[in-house]
Design an enzyme around this catalytic site. Structure first.
Site, PDB file in Angstrom:
ATOM      1  N   GLY A  89      -6.859 -10.935  -3.563  1.00 59.73           N
ATOM      2  CA  GLY A  89      -7.899  -9.911  -3.618  1.00 59.73           C
ATOM      3  C   GLY A  89      -7.782  -9.070  -4.887  1.00 59.73           C
ATOM      4  O   GLY A  89      -6.687  -8.627  -5.241  1.00 59.73           O
ATOM      5  N   ASP A  91      -8.698  -6.121  -5.461  1.00 64.56           N
ATOM      6  CA  ASP A  91      -8.267  -4.751  -5.212  1.00 64.56           C
ATOM      7  C   ASP A  91      -6.747  -4.670  -5.110  1.00 64.56           C
ATOM      8  O   ASP A  91      -6.135  -3.672  -5.504  1.00 64.56           O
ATOM      9  CB  ASP A  91      -8.922  -4.191  -3.947  1.00 64.56           C
ATOM     10  CG  ASP A  91      -8.731  -5.087  -2.726  1.00 64.56           C
ATOM     11  OD1 ASP A  91      -8.412  -6.279  -2.891  1.00 64.56           O
ATOM     12  OD2 ASP A  91      -8.924  -4.598  -1.611  1.00 64.56           O
ATOM     13  N   ASP A 112      -2.105  -0.174   0.891  1.00 65.09           N
ATOM     14  CA  ASP A 112      -3.535   0.124   0.879  1.00 65.09           C
ATOM     15  C   ASP A 112      -4.018   0.130   2.330  1.00 65.09           C
ATOM     16  O   ASP A 112      -4.103  -0.919   2.983  1.00 65.09           O
ATOM     17  CB  ASP A 112      -4.287  -0.929   0.071  1.00 65.09           C
ATOM     18  CG  ASP A 112      -5.734  -0.542  -0.199  1.00 65.09           C
ATOM     19  OD1 ASP A 112      -6.320   0.208   0.617  1.00 65.09           O
ATOM     20  OD2 ASP A 112      -6.294  -0.969  -1.216  1.00 65.09           O
ATOM     21  N   THR A 115      -9.566  -1.483   5.739  1.00 70.25           N
ATOM     22  CA  THR A 115      -9.951  -2.384   6.823  1.00 70.25           C
ATOM     23  C   THR A 115      -8.749  -3.191   7.288  1.00 70.25           C
ATOM     24  O   THR A 115      -8.482  -3.339   8.484  1.00 70.25           O
ATOM     25  CB  THR A 115     -11.075  -3.325   6.358  1.00 70.25           C
ATOM     26  OG1 THR A 115     -12.180  -2.536   5.907  1.00 70.25           O
ATOM     27  CG2 THR A 115     -11.532  -4.217   7.499  1.00 70.25           C
TER      28      THR A 115
END
Length: 238
Positions: A89, A91, A112, A115
């Site tokens: 990912g 991010d 992080d 979700t």
């Protein structure tokens, strides 16, 4: 000036940087508003991280002299040791680049809380190793409701009771304290393995967890934006 765009599923976060300093942040939920902003902001350099929007189209809206799209082939200020970089990912990699910018030459664990909860480790030599992924807080509540016949859909509360005295409060206790113990346990394991570990917390649930964790953490809600800017500067200077 640099413009960095973190385009998620429901909105675009835009950071405006003067070299390493974040001078302004905007959030756009409508594509036309973002387009109008980018077309009228005189940026020198631009980078975008996007999970589901055509990054090339968004990049065409800015008049910046140099433009970059975060992709696994883009040079990074860290060495990526992930076995499948094409599946990583964007991010996550931006987060560890942001951590290295804040704490150079330091073992860093980036958590992080969104979700999903992602844990990512970059060592003091600037090597990114990977980490782990587990369900985030809202996902845990959704799963209990979706995959059972009678459990209701409930939400997190700031002052959840350790000992629930109803189905709703029992679910809140399980999800919230279970996740807190998970995070604390992961931090402990990394701290035992890596000297001088710095733990950086980011993501949408940062505010919910930052005062509930016993471990020493550095809360940085804009870590991904800072990481994107770090990647941008790394490529501009090449």
């Amino acid at each position: 000036m640099n413009i960095v765009v973190d385009y998620g599923n429901s909105s675009a976060k835009v950071g405006i940087f003067d070299h390493h300093t974040l001078t302004d942040k905007r959030v756009f939920r409508e594509e036309e508003a973002l387009k109008d902003f980018l077309q009228n902001f005189p940026a020198d350099h631009f980078i975008i991280s996007s999970v589901n929007t055509d990054a090339h189209t968004v990049g065409s809206w800015t008049t910046a002299k140099k433009k970059f799209i975060l992709h696994y082939t883009l040079p990074l200020p860290v060495k990526n040791l992930y076995a499948t970089p094409q599946t990583l990912g964007v991010d996550r990699i931006a987060g560890v680049c942001g951590a290295q910018q804040i704490f150079p030459a330091t073992n860093c664990l980036v958590i992080d809380a969104g979700t999903c909860i992602t844990y990512d480790f970059v060592d003091a030599q600037g090597n990114y190793h990977g980490g782990s992924i587990s369900p985030g807080l809202k996902m845990r509540f959704d799963a209990m409701h979706t995959f059972t016949a009678r459990l209701p859909l409930v939400h997190a509360v700031a002052d959840a009771a350790l000992i629930g005295n109803s189905t709703e409060t029992c679910m809140q206790s399980g999800a919230i304290f279970g996740l807190i113990e998970e995070i604390e346990g992961i931090i402990r394991r990394y701290s035992e393995k890596f000297d001088g570990l710095k733990v950086i917390l980011c993501g949408g649930d940062t505010g919910f967890f930052e005062n509930k964790l016993k471990a020493s953490i550095f809360a940085s809600p804009e870590l991904v934006l800072s990481g994107l800017n770090s990647i941008l500067l790394h490529n501009v200077s090449r």
